[in-house]
Design a protein around this motif. Structure first.
Motif, PDB file in Angstrom:
ATOM      1  N   TRP A  48       0.990  -1.151   0.018  1.00  0.00           N
ATOM      2  CA  TRP A  48       0.105   0.043  -0.080  1.00  0.00           C
ATOM      3  C   TRP A  48       0.972   1.399  -0.121  1.00  0.00           C
ATOM      4  O   TRP A  48       0.556   2.037  -0.817  1.00  0.00           O
ATOM      5  N   LEU A  49       2.106   1.251   0.856  1.00  0.00           N
ATOM      6  CA  LEU A  49       2.861   2.290   0.941  1.00  0.00           C
ATOM      7  C   LEU A  49       3.562   2.734  -0.404  1.00  0.00           C
ATOM      8  O   LEU A  49       3.611   3.740  -0.830  1.00  0.00           O
ATOM      9  N   ARG A  50       3.956   1.735  -1.179  1.00  0.00           N
ATOM     10  CA  ARG A  50       4.515   1.888  -2.466  1.00  0.00           C
ATOM     11  C   ARG A  50       3.695   2.378  -3.455  1.00  0.00           C
ATOM     12  O   ARG A  50       3.942   3.481  -4.107  1.00  0.00           O
ATOM     13  N   GLU A  51       2.518   1.795  -3.323  1.00  0.00           N
ATOM     14  CA  GLU A  51       1.530   2.528  -4.278  1.00  0.00           C
ATOM     15  C   GLU A  51       1.112   3.951  -3.954  1.00  0.00           C
ATOM     16  O   GLU A  51       1.072   4.779  -4.699  1.00  0.00           O
ATOM     17  N   ALA A  52       0.871   4.256  -2.847  1.00  0.00           N
ATOM     18  CA  ALA A  52       0.707   5.581  -2.089  1.00  0.00           C
ATOM     19  C   ALA A  52       1.665   6.721  -2.570  1.00  0.00           C
ATOM     20  O   ALA A  52       1.709   7.747  -2.755  1.00  0.00           O
ATOM     21  N   SER A  53       3.026   6.250  -2.727  1.00  0.00           N
ATOM     22  CA  SER A  53       4.236   7.128  -2.763  1.00  0.00           C
ATOM     23  C   SER A  53       4.175   7.400  -4.346  1.00  0.00           C
ATOM     24  O   SER A  53       4.923   8.463  -4.432  1.00  0.00           O
ATOM     25  N   LEU A  54       3.260   6.788  -5.312  1.00  0.00           N
ATOM     26  CA  LEU A  54       3.247   7.173  -6.545  1.00  0.00           C
ATOM     27  C   LEU A  54       2.378   8.480  -6.749  1.00  0.00           C
ATOM     28  O   LEU A  54       2.558   9.036  -7.939  1.00  0.00           O
ATOM     29  N   GLU A  55       1.689   8.727  -5.748  1.00  0.00           N
ATOM     30  CA  GLU A  55       0.490   9.681  -5.745  1.00  0.00           C
ATOM     31  C   GLU A  55       1.198  10.931  -5.502  1.00  0.00           C
ATOM     32  O   GLU A  55       2.045  11.154  -4.797  1.00  0.00           O
ATOM     33  N   LYS A  56       0.575  12.123  -6.586  1.00  0.00           N
ATOM     34  CA  LYS A  56       0.938  13.482  -6.243  1.00  0.00           C
ATOM     35  C   LYS A  56       0.071  14.369  -5.730  1.00  0.00           C
ATOM     36  O   LYS A  56       0.168  15.501  -5.482  1.00  0.00           O
ATOM     37  N   ASP A  57      -1.470  14.047  -5.861  1.00  0.00           N
ATOM     38  CA  ASP A  57      -2.445  14.729  -5.510  1.00  0.00           C
ATOM     39  C   ASP A  57      -2.511  15.132  -4.069  1.00  0.00           C
ATOM     40  O   ASP A  57      -1.934  14.526  -3.252  1.00  0.00           O
ATOM     41  N   ILE A  58      -2.823  16.379  -3.849  1.00  0.00           N
ATOM     42  CA  ILE A  58      -2.912  16.920  -2.427  1.00  0.00           C
ATOM     43  C   ILE A  58      -4.442  17.144  -2.307  1.00  0.00           C
ATOM     44  O   ILE A  58      -5.353  17.820  -2.807  1.00  0.00           O
ATOM     45  N   VAL A  59      -4.706  16.536  -0.991  1.00  0.00           N
ATOM     46  CA  VAL A  59      -6.128  16.870  -0.372  1.00  0.00           C
ATOM     47  C   VAL A  59      -6.121  18.009   0.762  1.00  0.00           C
ATOM     48  O   VAL A  59      -5.429  17.476   1.753  1.00  0.00           O
ATOM     49  N   GLU A  60      -6.187  19.035   0.215  1.00  0.00           N
ATOM     50  CA  GLU A  60      -5.858  20.313   1.514  1.00  0.00           C
ATOM     51  C   GLU A  60      -6.625  19.960   2.608  1.00  0.00           C
ATOM     52  O   GLU A  60      -5.758  20.376   3.762  1.00  0.00           O
ATOM     53  N   GLU A  61      -7.792  19.608   2.919  1.00  0.00           N
ATOM     54  CA  GLU A  61      -8.278  19.477   4.266  1.00  0.00           C
ATOM     55  C   GLU A  61      -7.569  18.307   4.917  1.00  0.00           C
ATOM     56  O   GLU A  61      -7.668  18.474   6.186  1.00  0.00           O
ATOM     57  N   ASP A  62      -6.846  17.379   4.376  1.00  0.00           N
ATOM     58  CA  ASP A  62      -6.038  16.472   5.252  1.00  0.00           C
ATOM     59  C   ASP A  62      -4.484  17.007   5.394  1.00  0.00           C
ATOM     60  O   ASP A  62      -3.718  16.045   5.844  1.00  0.00           O
ATOM     61  N   GLU A  63      -4.342  18.050   5.060  1.00  0.00           N
ATOM     62  CA  GLU A  63      -2.923  18.656   5.217  1.00  0.00           C
ATOM     63  C   GLU A  63      -3.035  19.521   6.412  1.00  0.00           C
ATOM     64  O   GLU A  63      -3.162  20.787   6.709  1.00  0.00           O
ATOM     65  N   VAL A  64      -2.519  18.821   7.643  1.00  0.00           N
ATOM     66  CA  VAL A  64      -2.636  19.600   8.805  1.00  0.00           C
ATOM     67  C   VAL A  64      -1.450  19.581   9.720  1.00  0.00           C
ATOM     68  O   VAL A  64      -0.575  18.677   9.335  1.00  0.00           O
ATOM     69  N   GLY A  65      -0.947  20.416  10.482  1.00  0.00           N
ATOM     70  CA  GLY A  65       0.160  20.416  11.330  1.00  0.00           C
ATOM     71  C   GLY A  65       1.354  21.028  10.509  1.00  0.00           C
ATOM     72  O   GLY A  65       1.421  21.597   9.335  1.00  0.00           O
ATOM     73  N   GLU A  66       2.500  21.209  11.317  1.00  0.00           N
ATOM     74  CA  GLU A  66       3.664  21.871  10.816  1.00  0.00           C
ATOM     75  C   GLU A  66       4.804  20.849  10.474  1.00  0.00           C
ATOM     76  O   GLU A  66       4.905  19.925  11.218  1.00  0.00           O
ATOM     77  N   ALA A  67       5.111  20.999   9.346  1.00  0.00           N
ATOM     78  CA  ALA A  67       6.366  20.027   8.903  1.00  0.00           C
ATOM     79  C   ALA A  67       7.331  19.758   9.804  1.00  0.00           C
ATOM     80  O   ALA A  67       7.767  20.810  10.687  1.00  0.00           O
ATOM     81  N   VAL A  68       8.032  18.823  10.046  1.00  0.00           N
ATOM     82  CA  VAL A  68       9.168  18.507  11.238  1.00  0.00           C
ATOM     83  C   VAL A  68      10.351  17.795  10.340  1.00  0.00           C
ATOM     84  O   VAL A  68      10.220  17.394   9.129  1.00  0.00           O
TER      85      VAL A  68
END
Ligand SMILES: N[C@@H](CCC(=O)N[C@@H](CS)C(=O)NCC(=O)O)C(=O)O
Length: 215
Positions: A195-215
């Motif tokens: 699943w992680l390999r397949e997810a890593s090929l995706e580029k789309d951004i879902v803004e509402e799920d982008e929360v928090g500060e980058a570390v």
């Protein structure tokens, strides 16, 4: 069987349903739709009454909820193997799975699944309570089944908590020893790695799920 799922980076309910096919090597056609796009809703409008993923279509039957899909596949293709064999264990596994399916709202709202991100988030008391409870479930089962799945063999309860293992990784949530060992078991399993390999090929951004500060 055809399983409709959402973006693998974000869609936690899709992951839960997909896992049973992967764990048991069951044949399924997976159709991935981009969450919240026009194509997502037009594709699903004639298939499911809720227009949500995951949705399973099989021999004219539509199943439009993750837990219902897991139960259906378990009954139809696995002769019930995806729940523990003993009745008391099965009841506990079902309670644990239901706790996830119908609860932990603060955790789900504040820590959306976002596999590729590494973030820090200020958590509310409610989310901290959810984390404590999940840590307790995982630790208790790890004492009973050290190094194994929640009930020894993989079960639907493990499917329900897999996205939580990913959320804890994304947001750097610290866990007690037994819970942390279980989290690592989930993260390093073959199914999750796929699943992680397949997810890593995706580029789309879902803004509402982008929360928090980058570390
Ligand atoms: N209770 C449902 C929840 C399904 C759900 O909320 N899926 C999200 C993606 S993870 C979705 O399809 N969202 C699209 C929308 O709400 O329009 C289940 O267990 O399957």
């Amino acid at each position: 069987m055809e399983l409709f799922i959402g973006n693998q980076n974000y869609s936690s309910w899709s992951l839960r349903a997909w896992l049973i096919f992967s764990q048991y090597n069951l044949d399924v056609k997976v159709t991935k739709l981009k969450l919240f796009t026009e194509d997502f809703y037009t594709t699903l409008e004639d298939i499911t009454p809720t227009a949500k993923v995951p949705t399973l279509v099989h021999d004219g039957v539509t199943v439009w909820d993750s837990l219902a899909i897991l139960e259906f596949v378990n009954e139809q293709h696995l002769q019930g193997r995806a729940w523990p064999r003993k009745a008391f264990e099965r009841a506990k596994a079902r309670a644990i799975a239901a706790e996830m399916h119908s609860g932990f709202f603060d955790l789900r709202n504040e820590l959306p699944m976002n596999i590729r991100a590494r973030r820090s988030v200020e958590l509310t008391e409610g989310a901290l309570r959810d984390i404590k409870r999940i840590d307790a479930i995982w630790s208790e089962q790890a004492k009973l089944y050290p190094g194994e799945w929640l009930f020894g063999d993989w079960s639907i309860a493990d499917a329900m908590y897999a996205p939580v293992a990913l959320r804890f990784q994304t947001y750097g949530v610290e866990l007690s020893e037994g819970a942390s060992a279980y989290q690592q078991k989930v993260l390093t399993s073959d199914s999750l790695q796929q699943w992680l390999r397949e997810a890593s090929l995706e580029k789309d951004i879902v803004e509402e799920d982008e929360v928090g500060e980058a570390v």
